[in-house]
Structures are given as C-alpha cells and as structure tokens.
Enzyme design. Sequence first.
Site, PDB file in Angstrom:
ATOM      1  NE  ARG A  18      -3.149   2.360   2.876  1.00  0.00           N
ATOM      2  CZ  ARG A  18      -3.706   2.656   4.025  1.00  0.00           C
ATOM      3  NH1 ARG A  18      -3.873   1.730   4.925  1.00  0.00           N
ATOM      4  NH2 ARG A  18      -4.112   3.867   4.268  1.00  0.00           N
ATOM      5  CB  SER A  37      -3.835 -10.802  -5.419  1.00  0.00           C
ATOM      6  OG  SER A  37      -4.069 -11.713  -4.362  1.00  0.00           O
ATOM      7  CG  LEU A  75       5.594 -11.537  -4.746  1.00  0.00           C
ATOM      8  CD1 LEU A  75       5.954 -12.475  -5.894  1.00  0.00           C
ATOM      9  CD2 LEU A  75       4.130 -11.685  -4.359  1.00  0.00           C
ATOM     10  CG  HIS A  80      11.911 -10.940  -3.722  1.00  0.00           C
ATOM     11  ND1 HIS A  80      12.601 -10.130  -2.847  1.00  0.00           N
ATOM     12  CD2 HIS A  80      10.625 -10.925  -3.299  1.00  0.00           C
ATOM     13  CE1 HIS A  80      11.763  -9.642  -1.934  1.00  0.00           C
ATOM     14  NE2 HIS A  80      10.557 -10.122  -2.188  1.00  0.00           N
ATOM     15  CE  LYS A  98      14.437  -5.584   3.377  1.00  0.00           C
ATOM     16  NZ  LYS A  98      13.471  -6.148   4.391  1.00  0.00           N
ATOM     17  CG  ASP A 179      13.168  -8.532   7.373  1.00  0.00           C
ATOM     18  OD1 ASP A 179      12.877  -7.835   6.390  1.00  0.00           O
ATOM     19  OD2 ASP A 179      12.577  -8.447   8.477  1.00  0.00           O
TER      20      ASP A 179
HETATM   21  N1  LIG Z   1      11.345  -1.481   1.689  1.00  0.00           N
HETATM   22  C1  LIG Z   1      10.724  -1.527   2.873  1.00  0.00           C
HETATM   23  O1  LIG Z   1      10.717  -0.551   3.649  1.00  0.00           O
HETATM   24  C2  LIG Z   1      10.019  -2.783   3.254  1.00  0.00           C
HETATM   25  C3  LIG Z   1      10.230  -3.911   2.536  1.00  0.00           C
HETATM   26  N2  LIG Z   1       9.583  -5.068   2.840  1.00  0.00           N
HETATM   27  C4  LIG Z   1       9.850  -6.238   1.997  1.00  0.00           C
HETATM   28  O2  LIG Z   1       8.695  -6.430   1.179  1.00  0.00           O
HETATM   29  C5  LIG Z   1       8.476  -7.807   0.948  1.00  0.00           C
HETATM   30  C6  LIG Z   1       7.056  -8.147   1.385  1.00  0.00           C
HETATM   31  O3  LIG Z   1       6.928  -7.879   2.769  1.00  0.00           O
HETATM   32  P1  LIG Z   1       5.480  -7.629   3.441  1.00  0.00           P
HETATM   33  O4  LIG Z   1       4.717  -6.629   2.660  1.00  0.00           O
HETATM   34  O5  LIG Z   1       5.717  -7.384   4.864  1.00  0.00           O
HETATM   35  O6  LIG Z   1       4.838  -9.085   3.245  1.00  0.00           O
HETATM   36  P2  LIG Z   1       3.350  -9.588   3.386  1.00  0.00           P
HETATM   37  O7  LIG Z   1       3.393 -10.947   3.946  1.00  0.00           O
HETATM   38  O8  LIG Z   1       2.511  -8.570   4.061  1.00  0.00           O
HETATM   39  O9  LIG Z   1       2.888  -9.656   1.876  1.00  0.00           O
HETATM   40  C7  LIG Z   1       3.474 -10.520   0.939  1.00  0.00           C
HETATM   41  C8  LIG Z   1       2.508 -10.722  -0.214  1.00  0.00           C
HETATM   42  O10 LIG Z   1       3.054 -11.720  -1.050  1.00  0.00           O
HETATM   43  C9  LIG Z   1       2.012 -12.537  -1.588  1.00  0.00           C
HETATM   44  N3  LIG Z   1       2.354 -13.953  -1.377  1.00  0.00           N
HETATM   45  C10 LIG Z   1       2.505 -14.869  -2.344  1.00  0.00           C
HETATM   46  N4  LIG Z   1       2.816 -16.066  -1.848  1.00  0.00           N
HETATM   47  C11 LIG Z   1       2.846 -15.923  -0.527  1.00  0.00           C
HETATM   48  C12 LIG Z   1       3.078 -16.827   0.541  1.00  0.00           C
HETATM   49  N5  LIG Z   1       3.350 -18.115   0.332  1.00  0.00           N
HETATM   50  N6  LIG Z   1       2.998 -16.339   1.788  1.00  0.00           N
HETATM   51  C13 LIG Z   1       2.752 -15.041   2.020  1.00  0.00           C
HETATM   52  N7  LIG Z   1       2.527 -14.126   1.043  1.00  0.00           N
HETATM   53  C14 LIG Z   1       2.570 -14.574  -0.218  1.00  0.00           C
HETATM   54  C15 LIG Z   1       0.738 -12.144  -0.888  1.00  0.00           C
HETATM   55  O11 LIG Z   1      -0.059 -11.427  -1.814  1.00  0.00           O
HETATM   56  P3  LIG Z   1      -1.256 -12.150  -2.616  1.00  0.00           P
HETATM   57  O12 LIG Z   1      -1.695 -13.336  -1.799  1.00  0.00           O
HETATM   58  O13 LIG Z   1      -2.285 -11.104  -2.693  1.00  0.00           O
HETATM   59  O14 LIG Z   1      -0.709 -12.551  -3.922  1.00  0.00           O
HETATM   60  C16 LIG Z   1       1.144 -11.242   0.241  1.00  0.00           C
HETATM   61  O15 LIG Z   1       0.250 -10.210   0.447  1.00  0.00           O
HETATM   62  C17 LIG Z   1       9.564  -8.551   1.723  1.00  0.00           C
HETATM   63  O16 LIG Z   1      10.600  -8.868   0.842  1.00  0.00           O
HETATM   64  C18 LIG Z   1      10.023  -7.533   2.760  1.00  0.00           C
HETATM   65  O17 LIG Z   1      11.383  -7.709   3.146  1.00  0.00           O
HETATM   66  C19 LIG Z   1       8.659  -5.109   3.833  1.00  0.00           C
HETATM   67  C20 LIG Z   1       8.404  -4.006   4.600  1.00  0.00           C
HETATM   68  C21 LIG Z   1       9.082  -2.744   4.387  1.00  0.00           C
HETATM   69  O1  LIG Z   2      12.267  -3.707   5.193  1.00  0.00           O
HETATM   70  C1  LIG Z   2      11.611  -3.632   6.190  1.00  0.00           C
HETATM   71  C2  LIG Z   2      11.541  -2.369   6.968  1.00  0.00           C
HETATM   72  O2  LIG Z   2      11.962  -2.617   8.234  1.00  0.00           O
HETATM   73  C3  LIG Z   2      11.252  -3.673   8.882  1.00  0.00           C
HETATM   74  C4  LIG Z   2      11.675  -3.668  10.278  1.00  0.00           C
HETATM   75  O3  LIG Z   2      11.325  -2.458  10.894  1.00  0.00           O
HETATM   76  C5  LIG Z   2      11.507  -4.961   8.125  1.00  0.00           C
HETATM   77  O4  LIG Z   2      10.987  -6.108   8.721  1.00  0.00           O
HETATM   78  C6  LIG Z   2      10.943  -4.796   6.781  1.00  0.00           C
HETATM   79  O5  LIG Z   2      11.069  -5.960   6.004  1.00  0.00           O
END
Ligand SMILES: NC(=O)C1=CN([C@@H]2O[C@H](COP(=O)(O)OP(=O)(O)OC[C@H]3O[C@@H](n4cnc5c(N)ncnc54)[C@H](OP(=O)(O)O)[C@@H]3O)[C@@H](O)[C@H]2O)C=CC1
Ligand SMILES: O=C1CO[C@H](CO)[C@@H](O)[C@@H]1O
Length: 330
Positions: A18, A37, A75, A80, A98, A179
């Site tokens: 989002r 999705s 994802l 990835h 990442k 992570d």
């Molecule tokens: N740059 C930043 O500041 C941040 C980066 N990240 C990174 O973003 C990525 C996603 O993190 P985050 O948003 O927290 O993850 P979520 O678990 O919230 O979302 C992952 C999405 O991937 C899809 N998906 C597909 N297969 C699977 C599975 N087997 N299990 C779970 N989800 C699956 C789902 O979407 P659907 O089912 O709709 O297809 C799900 O909503 C990670 O690599 C994380 O490190 C996270 C937070 C902050």
């Molecule tokens: O990238 C990210 C931002 O930081 C978080 C921790 O605060 C992580 O978990 C997330 O994946």
Amino acid sequence: MSGSITRFGVIGTGRITRRLVADLQSTEGVEVTAIASRSGERARWYGDQYGIGAGVEGYAGLLKRDDVDAVYISLPPSMHAEWAIAAAQAGKHVLCEKPLTVSVAETIAVDDACRDAGVRWLDATGWLHHDRTDAFVGWLDDQRFGKLGHISASVSFFQPFQSDDHRLDATLGGGCILDLGWYAGGLVRFATGKLPLWVSADAVMIDGVSQRLTAIMGFGDDVTATLSCGYDTATRKWFEIAGSESSLICDDFTRPWPDRPARCWIHDAAGTVQSETFEGHQERNMITKLVGDKSLARYQRQAIDTQTILDSLQQSIDAGGAKVSTPRPF
Ligand SMILES: NC(=O)C1=CN([C@@H]2O[C@H](COP(=O)(O)OP(=O)(O)OC[C@H]3O[C@@H](n4cnc5c(N)ncnc54)[C@H](OP(=O)(O)O)[C@@H]3O)[C@@H](O)[C@H]2O)C=CC1
Ligand SMILES: O=C1CO[C@H](CO)[C@@H](O)[C@@H]1O
C-alpha cells in the site's frame, strides 16, 4: 512505456504494498495500471481501494498485459528471483523489494535476465536514494571523516514468534539475516565501497529461522565493522562511521522517523557536534531513478555485494562462527 509515462503493475498485496503504491502514484511520470494477487477477489478489492484500474488473478497474467511497462514486486523474499526473472523475460522493468533475492547466485541470475532482456532493475532499498544519502556519499568521497576505522550498524524491531509472518518462515526466505542484515550489511558495503575480506557471525535461531544476528568483519587496512540485527529488541536503525578526524552518526538511516526530518550528527576530535537535517522522499527518488535513463550500475553493484556479504555471514554461522573469506562473485 506510453509517451513519457511508465505504467507499473504491482505483484502482491502485502503490508508494504500500500505504501509503495502511494509512492508510485505520487511520482511524476508514473501510473499504476494493474495489481495482481494469488486471489482475483483480493486483487480487485485492492484495485478498487487504491484506484488501480485492473485487479488481476495470478502474477503471470499481469506480466502478459500491454498496459504494464514495469513491475513492483512485493512478495516474500524466496519468490523474488522467480518473478523478477519472469518479469524481465516479459520485457518489464523491475523494482523488487529487498532482500533482492535469497542468495548471490539468484541475484546474479536476476541481473543476467534483466541484461538479456534490456530492462532496468533496482531493489527497493529506499535509504540509498534519500537526499541525505547523497550527502553521505559526498562526505565519504571527500574523506571528511579522515581515515575510516570502524563502522557499526544495528537494525531491529520487536516481533518474536508472529508465526504467520513470512519473516519467520524459512521456506519463504524468512529470518533477520536477510530481512534486516540487508540494511546493516548494505550500510557497511556502502560506507567502505567494497566487500569485506572476512566475516565472522553468530545467530540465534528458532525453528531454523534467524532471530538475532551478530557479526564482525574486516576490510584490511585496519578497517573493521560490526553488525547487530534482530527481532527480539525494540526498533533500532542506526549506524556510526568512525574515522580518524570525525564520526558520522545516524539514528534513522533505513527510513526517517515519521515525525521529524531525516538527520545525522558529526562528532569531531575536538569534541564539537554538528547536526544536519534533510528533506526529501527516498522512495520517490528511487522510482524516478528506475524510470529514468541514467545508469543504475552503482545500485546494482551495491545489491550484488550486499547479497554476497549475507551469503558469507550465513556460511560463517553454518561453520560455528568461523572467519570466512568473502568471495568476489565476478
Ligand atoms: N522497503 C521496505 O521498507 C520494506 C520492505 N519489505 C519487503 O517487502 C516484501 C514483502 O513484505 P510484506 O509486505 O511485509 O509481506 P506480506 O506478507 O505482508 O505480503 C506478501 C505478499 O506476497 C504474496 N504472497 C505470495 N505467496 C505468498 C506466501 N506463500 N505467503 C505469504 N505471502 C505470499 C501475498 O499477496 P497475494 O496473496 O495477494 O498474492 C502477500 O500479500 C519482503 O521482501 C520484505 O522484506 C517489507 C516491509 C518494508
Ligand atoms: O524492510 C523492512 C523495513 O523494516 C522492517 C523492520 O522495521 C523490516 O521487517 C521490513 O522488512
């Protein structure tokens, strides 16, 4: 591309999605035209909520669309590489969350696929693109801190035992090494501009997933670094770059605290403290670079080296904390 507009398709509907969708939608020259999705219903709901025209069931369907020039992949880490490579082969530019992948071999495969397809790629490591980071680069280039001595980086947040989170699922690339080590290891590579000669690391593991990482590394020429990452301590996102003339200290490098501008401090040998603040929007800067035409090689090298460091940390942990040398991938 449609004229000068880059049309993005989004893969995944997770917590970070989002925020990045809002960043994409507020970046000049960018539109978000589709979101995919595993569930068609979820994709359509998301599309309706966030003003994205098409909600697509299945990630492959999004890659076939003519109204998608680039993808944003949000994802879990183990997915990835597969989807970044599929996107490249479909001729789409790639912005991937990442850690870029779960190993340097996969990262190089992504780089190769994008090169073969003539598309651009970036990992979504926002802090590298903040205006403040440009200042860090300038200070390091000008040797403002004198001879580098030691670098420390700590990244953590408190979230133990949330079992439905991909961060705690080994099969999805979970664990704080990938992570959070992505940020801390990346910071050290950024500050030194190179790979360590050796690393030694230890991890607290639960159910095969790293909960805490402690590491030390050496770069030669008396330059050392320490990292601390974990899911069992409250939020930390700081680093220190200590040199012979002064030290740079930053308490919010991965993302500025929400209620204040990005900041840092420089402490010098005479005991003076200079504080600096910066405006800017790291994600919009990052997206603008991906859709522009300047070389991304510097960021790609940073990502490949970061992944190399993480592989070496894992190797050291597997060897009971032994010092392991860091291979040069190419
Ligand atoms: N740059 C930043 O500041 C941040 C980066 N990240 C990174 O973003 C990525 C996603 O993190 P985050 O948003 O927290 O993850 P979520 O678990 O919230 O979302 C992952 C999405 O991937 C899809 N998906 C597909 N297969 C699977 C599975 N087997 N299990 C779970 N989800 C699956 C789902 O979407 P659907 O089912 O709709 O297809 C799900 O909503 C990670 O690599 C994380 O490190 C996270 C937070 C902050
Ligand atoms: O990238 C990210 C931002 O930081 C978080 C921790 O605060 C992580 O978990 C997330 O994946």
